[in-house]
Design a protein around this motif. Structure first.
Motif, PDB file in Angstrom:
ATOM      1  N   PRO A  55      39.731  43.069  30.526  1.00 49.50           N
ATOM      2  CA  PRO A  55      38.723  42.571  32.154  1.00 49.50           C
ATOM      3  C   PRO A  55      37.524  42.749  31.751  1.00 49.50           C
ATOM      4  CG  PRO A  55      39.264  45.421  32.241  1.00 49.50           C
ATOM      5  CD  PRO A  55      39.984  44.270  31.419  1.00 49.50           C
ATOM      6  N   ASP A  56      36.071  41.918  31.869  1.00 54.81           N
ATOM      7  CA  ASP A  56      34.888  41.390  31.937  1.00 54.81           C
ATOM      8  C   ASP A  56      34.370  42.947  33.094  1.00 54.81           C
ATOM      9  OD1 ASP A  56      32.269  41.315  31.763  1.00 54.81           O
ATOM     10  OD2 ASP A  56      32.586  38.658  31.806  1.00 54.81           O
ATOM     11  N   MET A  57      34.707  44.164  32.316  1.00 51.76           N
ATOM     12  CA  MET A  57      34.006  45.042  33.468  1.00 51.76           C
ATOM     13  C   MET A  57      32.331  44.960  33.626  1.00 51.76           C
ATOM     14  SD  MET A  57      36.521  46.957  32.989  1.00 51.76           S
ATOM     15  CE  MET A  57      36.247  48.542  33.367  1.00 51.76           C
ATOM     16  N   GLY A 104      21.866  51.105  33.781  1.00 47.95           N
ATOM     17  CA  GLY A 104      22.470  51.875  32.820  1.00 47.95           C
ATOM     18  C   GLY A 104      24.362  52.027  32.123  1.00 47.95           C
ATOM     19  N   ILE A 105      24.550  51.469  33.691  1.00 50.64           N
ATOM     20  CA  ILE A 105      26.374  51.742  33.406  1.00 50.64           C
ATOM     21  C   ILE A 105      26.663  50.374  32.699  1.00 50.64           C
ATOM     22  CG2 ILE A 105      28.361  51.668  34.416  1.00 50.64           C
ATOM     23  CD1 ILE A 105      27.620  52.933  36.725  1.00 50.64           C
ATOM     24  N   ALA A 106      25.980  48.965  32.707  1.00 48.90           N
ATOM     25  CA  ALA A 106      25.715  48.122  32.330  1.00 48.90           C
ATOM     26  C   ALA A 106      25.287  47.636  30.728  1.00 48.90           C
ATOM     27  CB  ALA A 106      25.060  46.519  33.123  1.00 48.90           C
ATOM     28  N   LEU A 107      24.629  48.378  30.986  1.00 54.58           N
ATOM     29  CA  LEU A 107      24.012  48.702  29.239  1.00 54.58           C
ATOM     30  C   LEU A 107      24.891  49.468  28.299  1.00 54.58           C
ATOM     31  CD1 LEU A 107      20.373  49.847  29.634  1.00 54.58           C
ATOM     32  CD2 LEU A 107      21.737  47.444  28.739  1.00 54.58           C
ATOM     33  N   GLY A 108      25.613  50.751  28.678  1.00 50.77           N
ATOM     34  CA  GLY A 108      26.906  51.349  28.337  1.00 50.77           C
ATOM     35  C   GLY A 108      28.094  50.891  27.989  1.00 50.77           C
ATOM     36  N   ILE A 109      28.392  49.943  28.483  1.00 55.85           N
ATOM     37  CA  ILE A 109      29.556  48.707  28.140  1.00 55.85           C
ATOM     38  C   ILE A 109      29.810  48.139  27.494  1.00 55.85           C
ATOM     39  CG2 ILE A 109      30.502  47.173  29.905  1.00 55.85           C
ATOM     40  CD1 ILE A 109      29.962  48.352  32.649  1.00 55.85           C
ATOM     41  N   LEU A 110      28.001  47.232  27.538  1.00 55.59           N
ATOM     42  CA  LEU A 110      26.974  46.966  26.292  1.00 55.59           C
ATOM     43  C   LEU A 110      27.745  47.438  25.273  1.00 55.59           C
ATOM     44  CD1 LEU A 110      24.653  44.363  27.741  1.00 55.59           C
ATOM     45  CD2 LEU A 110      27.166  43.508  26.974  1.00 55.59           C
ATOM     46  N   LEU A 162      33.254  42.926  36.883  1.00 53.12           N
ATOM     47  CA  LEU A 162      33.324  44.162  37.763  1.00 53.12           C
ATOM     48  C   LEU A 162      32.356  44.458  39.135  1.00 53.12           C
ATOM     49  CD1 LEU A 162      36.958  44.685  36.277  1.00 53.12           C
ATOM     50  CD2 LEU A 162      36.471  43.957  38.218  1.00 53.12           C
ATOM     51  N   LEU A 163      31.325  45.320  37.688  1.00 49.27           N
ATOM     52  CA  LEU A 163      30.941  46.367  38.114  1.00 49.27           C
ATOM     53  C   LEU A 163      30.129  45.446  39.164  1.00 49.27           C
ATOM     54  CD1 LEU A 163      29.340  49.170  38.200  1.00 49.27           C
ATOM     55  CD2 LEU A 163      27.915  47.655  35.878  1.00 49.27           C
ATOM     56  N   THR A 164      29.430  44.402  38.396  1.00 53.30           N
ATOM     57  CA  THR A 164      28.239  44.044  39.784  1.00 53.30           C
ATOM     58  C   THR A 164      28.999  43.642  41.222  1.00 53.30           C
ATOM     59  OG1 THR A 164      27.488  42.421  37.405  1.00 53.30           O
ATOM     60  CG2 THR A 164      26.993  41.718  39.385  1.00 53.30           C
ATOM     61  N   PHE A 165      30.589  42.578  40.691  1.00 50.00           N
ATOM     62  CA  PHE A 165      31.264  42.675  42.453  1.00 50.00           C
ATOM     63  C   PHE A 165      31.692  43.489  43.096  1.00 50.00           C
ATOM     64  CE2 PHE A 165      32.512  38.125  40.063  1.00 50.00           C
ATOM     65  CZ  PHE A 165      31.323  38.026  40.497  1.00 50.00           C
ATOM     66  N   TYR A 171      40.280  45.680  39.321  1.00 44.48           N
ATOM     67  CA  TYR A 171      39.017  45.645  40.583  1.00 44.48           C
ATOM     68  C   TYR A 171      39.518  47.114  41.393  1.00 44.48           C
ATOM     69  CZ  TYR A 171      36.333  44.823  43.996  1.00 44.48           C
ATOM     70  OH  TYR A 171      34.973  44.419  45.108  1.00 44.48           O
ATOM     71  N   PRO A 172      40.380  47.464  42.238  1.00 48.54           N
ATOM     72  CA  PRO A 172      40.378  48.234  42.635  1.00 48.54           C
ATOM     73  C   PRO A 172      40.320  49.583  41.844  1.00 48.54           C
ATOM     74  CG  PRO A 172      43.070  46.774  42.993  1.00 48.54           C
ATOM     75  CD  PRO A 172      42.172  46.342  41.913  1.00 48.54           C
ATOM     76  N   LEU A 173      40.445  49.814  40.267  1.00 52.91           N
ATOM     77  CA  LEU A 173      40.136  50.567  39.685  1.00 52.91           C
ATOM     78  C   LEU A 173      38.619  50.797  39.743  1.00 52.91           C
ATOM     79  CD1 LEU A 173      42.677  50.345  36.809  1.00 52.91           C
ATOM     80  CD2 LEU A 173      43.069  51.880  38.873  1.00 52.91           C
ATOM     81  N   MET A 174      37.794  49.722  39.384  1.00 53.80           N
ATOM     82  CA  MET A 174      36.542  49.794  39.669  1.00 53.80           C
ATOM     83  C   MET A 174      35.847  49.990  41.122  1.00 53.80           C
ATOM     84  SD  MET A 174      33.424  49.853  37.797  1.00 53.80           S
ATOM     85  CE  MET A 174      34.234  48.945  36.207  1.00 53.80           C
TER      86      MET A 174
END
Length: 182
Positions: free
Chosen positions: A44-46, A21-27, A49-52, A154-157
């Motif tokens: 940034p490539d959000m 859901g977050i990935a779709l929202g970012i897209l 970042l989320l995945t990592f 990354y630290p913010l994510m």
């Protein structure tokens, strides 16, 4: 009992759904025409970042199929070569999943450096493959600003994922609902 709640099947599947859901929202946000002029820097490539973040903190929440699906959809919607970024990210995610156990007791700076190196590897691999097939690429300065902004974000994510979803590192000796060590 709280340790078991983090690894219950319902929690794992709900976190996988939240990740998608977050990935779709970012897209959706990336596809919105918020700016009509080209920028001199890239954010940034959000999704990466989320995945990592998920892969290093709670690897059971991001199986390869879910990561591949999210990033393949991103490739298609963002008009990138289909499957290239998805494939590179799945490989990097698997590498991070394998290293996550060793990073559990190390300071956050080591986790951050590991994530930054994985981000750099994915972006460098992406450029190398595009160059091999003589596909037009973004200017190098734009790619470097995206690499730097992604690594610095990354630290913010991590902070956001911990605060909003409780995505913390697996504690040494933590067990799942069946009593198996994670």
């Amino acid at each position: 009992m709280a340790e078991h709640a983090a690894t219950s099947p319902a929690r794992v599947w709900s976190m996988r759904a939240i990740y998608l859901g977050i990935a779709l929202g970012i897209l959706l946000l990336e596809l919105l025409p918020l700016q009509t002029q080209p920028r001199n820097f890239a954010g940034p490539d959000m999704i990466l970042l989320l995945t990592f973040t998920f892969a290093l903190r709670r690897p059971e929440y991001v199986p390869p199929a879910v990561v591949g699906l999210a990033l393949l959809l991103a490739d298609l919607l963002l008009q990138r070569p289909p499957g290239l970024m998805a494939g590179l990210a799945v490989v990097a995610t698997q590498m991070l999943r394998n290293r996550s156990e060793g990073l559990r007791t190390l300071p956050f700076s080591v986790e951050w450096l590991t994530a930054a190196l994985a981000i750099a590897a994915v972006m460098l691999g992406y450029r190398v493959v595009l160059a091999l097939f003589v596909i037009p690429q973004a200017p190098m300065l734009l790619v470097l600003t995206q690499l730097l902004s992604t690594a610095l974000a990354y630290p913010l994510m991590v902070l956001g994922c911990v605060a909003l979803f409780g995505i913390r590192r697996v504690a040494p000796g933590e067990v799942d609902t069946l009593g198996h060590r994670i």
